[in-house]
Design a protein around this motif. Structure first.
Motif, PDB file in Angstrom:
ATOM      1  N   GLU A  20      -6.699   0.508  -4.419  1.00 27.73           N
ATOM      2  CA  GLU A  20      -5.257   0.767  -4.807  1.00 27.73           C
ATOM      3  C   GLU A  20      -5.044  -0.474  -5.847  1.00 27.73           C
ATOM      4  O   GLU A  20      -4.556  -0.293  -6.939  1.00 27.73           O
ATOM      5  CB  GLU A  20      -4.239   0.538  -3.789  1.00 27.73           C
ATOM      6  CG  GLU A  20      -4.100   1.859  -2.938  1.00 27.73           C
ATOM      7  CD  GLU A  20      -3.220   1.680  -1.792  1.00 27.73           C
ATOM      8  OE1 GLU A  20      -2.358   2.507  -1.674  1.00 27.73           O
ATOM      9  OE2 GLU A  20      -3.182   0.654  -1.311  1.00 27.73           O
ATOM     10  N   VAL A  41      -1.415   4.691  -8.956  1.00 28.52           N
ATOM     11  CA  VAL A  41      -2.309   4.635  -8.033  1.00 28.52           C
ATOM     12  C   VAL A  41      -3.117   6.082  -7.944  1.00 28.52           C
ATOM     13  O   VAL A  41      -2.595   7.109  -8.096  1.00 28.52           O
ATOM     14  CB  VAL A  41      -1.735   4.474  -6.668  1.00 28.52           C
ATOM     15  CG1 VAL A  41      -2.928   4.946  -5.400  1.00 28.52           C
ATOM     16  CG2 VAL A  41      -1.175   3.051  -6.607  1.00 28.52           C
ATOM     17  N   SER A  74       0.896  -1.260  -0.012  1.00 28.30           N
ATOM     18  CA  SER A  74       0.104   0.114   0.060  1.00 28.30           C
ATOM     19  C   SER A  74       0.917   1.115  -0.068  1.00 28.30           C
ATOM     20  O   SER A  74       1.914   1.350   0.629  1.00 28.30           O
ATOM     21  CB  SER A  74      -0.864   0.049   1.349  1.00 28.30           C
ATOM     22  OG  SER A  74      -1.648   1.103   1.291  1.00 28.30           O
ATOM     23  N   THR A  75       0.480   2.303  -0.613  1.00 25.84           N
ATOM     24  CA  THR A  75       1.303   3.555  -0.745  1.00 25.84           C
ATOM     25  C   THR A  75       1.282   4.183   0.646  1.00 25.84           C
ATOM     26  O   THR A  75       2.136   5.088   0.597  1.00 25.84           O
ATOM     27  CB  THR A  75       0.456   4.584  -1.826  1.00 25.84           C
ATOM     28  OG1 THR A  75      -0.897   4.593  -1.330  1.00 25.84           O
ATOM     29  CG2 THR A  75       0.759   3.758  -3.318  1.00 25.84           C
ATOM     30  N   THR A 100      -6.718  -0.459   0.274  1.00 26.03           N
ATOM     31  CA  THR A 100      -5.885  -1.717  -0.644  1.00 26.03           C
ATOM     32  C   THR A 100      -6.816  -2.285  -1.968  1.00 26.03           C
ATOM     33  O   THR A 100      -6.133  -2.513  -2.993  1.00 26.03           O
ATOM     34  CB  THR A 100      -5.375  -2.969   0.275  1.00 26.03           C
ATOM     35  OG1 THR A 100      -6.359  -3.459   0.810  1.00 26.03           O
ATOM     36  CG2 THR A 100      -4.421  -2.298   1.256  1.00 26.03           C
ATOM     37  N   VAL A 147      -8.187   7.258  -4.725  1.00 23.67           N
ATOM     38  CA  VAL A 147      -8.522   5.878  -3.865  1.00 23.67           C
ATOM     39  C   VAL A 147      -8.428   6.213  -2.257  1.00 23.67           C
ATOM     40  O   VAL A 147      -8.946   5.738  -1.562  1.00 23.67           O
ATOM     41  CB  VAL A 147      -7.239   4.988  -4.139  1.00 23.67           C
ATOM     42  CG1 VAL A 147      -7.281   4.370  -5.416  1.00 23.67           C
ATOM     43  CG2 VAL A 147      -5.958   5.430  -3.637  1.00 23.67           C
TER      44      VAL A 147
END
Length: 302
Positions: A77, A242, A54-55, A74, A246
């Protein structure tokens, strides 16, 4: 001489590689319509991708989030990444078709190129169905990026086209190898990732061989311009993996989330690690010039 040796004698290395890839495709390919369980309900507690990918993982904001928000984030994403994958697969198919236009259909290279296009069509449908299954809307790059993609797919050729293809496939490959093994990841994501990893491994071998062939004997000017063009393609792919939407979907303040992403050294390290093999290949192929290196560093691929 064995029959196998006789079969390959007198063919180019490019034809040899393409013939082996055709044999591999005949032995191991998947039909997502039957291989993926599209009917079972989604377990509420499973992530869309490994949390480590995850970012926001590793940031104070991630620590503040509820488990429900993490799961939601997630899932959005991974669907954003899948949507970007569909966008680039549309570009990829057009570049490969242009490259093979009016070439000998009896050549193994021509036949594998069409096999790859058929794979990409199935992958795009598979990703679209996975996002629909997760209840996540399609995410698109911005209008400017879409138009640049239109230009890229129209003018990119030879090592630039196959370099752009390789960049997109290599980055996603490393991520999906983790997703397919993640016990806390949704089964629909694990299965679609496995299918993509297996079939894209052939596509990457094909792209590497095409790059080697096209780079033989090229001059310094062409090597310089091609390296920058491939890096520019990578820039827009990475920047659009991404979508910023989100974060709002997970109930987060978008600007705060984007600031956390910019500061997230964990995610930057994960991305650099995923690109190590790619960078080695580009260096060996003469496509890692100083300007290209600067671009890759700006998006944490180096």
């Amino acid at each position: 001489m064995t029959s196998s040796a006789a079969q390959y004698q007198g063919t180019s290395s490019d034809e040899d590689v393409s013939r082996r890839l055709l044999d591999s495709a005949a032995m191991l390919s998947y039909d997502p319509a039957t291989e993926v369980d599209w009917e079972s309900p989604l377990p509420a507690d499973l992530y869309g991708l490994n949390p480590e990918w995850s970012t926001l993982y590793g940031t104070p904001l991630w620590d503040e989030m509820s488990e429900e928000q993490r799961v939601t984030l997630t899932r959005h994403e991974v669907c954003s990444i899948m949507s970007t994958g569909i966008w680039f697969e549309m570009i990829l198919q057009q570049m490969v078709l242009r490259d093979q236009y009016a070439k000998n259909p009896g050549n193994p290279e021509f036949q594998f190129a069409l096999t790859e296009i058929a794979d990409e069509c199935r992958h795009s449908i598979m990703f679209a169905r996975a996002c629909e299954k997760m209840g996540v809307p399609a995410y698109f790059p911005g209008r400017g990026t879409i138009e640049l993609g239109r230009v890229f797919k129209t003018v990119a050729s030879a090592e630039v086209a196959y370099g752009g293809i390789l960049v997109a496939e290599e980055v996603l490959d490393v991520m999906q190898r983790d997703w397919m093994r993640g016990e806390n990841v949704l089964p629909v994501v694990r299965t679609t990732s496995k299918i993509h990893v297996v079939e894209e491994s052939r596509h990457m071998k094909f792209a590497r061989q095409e790059i080697r062939e096209r780079m033989e004997g090229v001059g310094a000017t062409r090597r310089y311009t091609s390296s920058v063009a491939v890096a520019a393609g990578a820039y827009f792919i990475i920047k659009n993996l991404v979508n910023k939407g989100v974060y709002a979907a997970a109930g987060l303040d978008t600007e705060r989330a984007l600031d956390a992403v910019r500061r997230n050294e964990h995610h930057k390290s994960m991305l650099r690690s995923s690109c190590a093999h790619l960078m080695d290949f580009l260096a060996q192929s003469g496509l890692l010039t100083k300007p290209a290196i600067s671009i890759y560093k700006s998006i944490d691929m180096l």
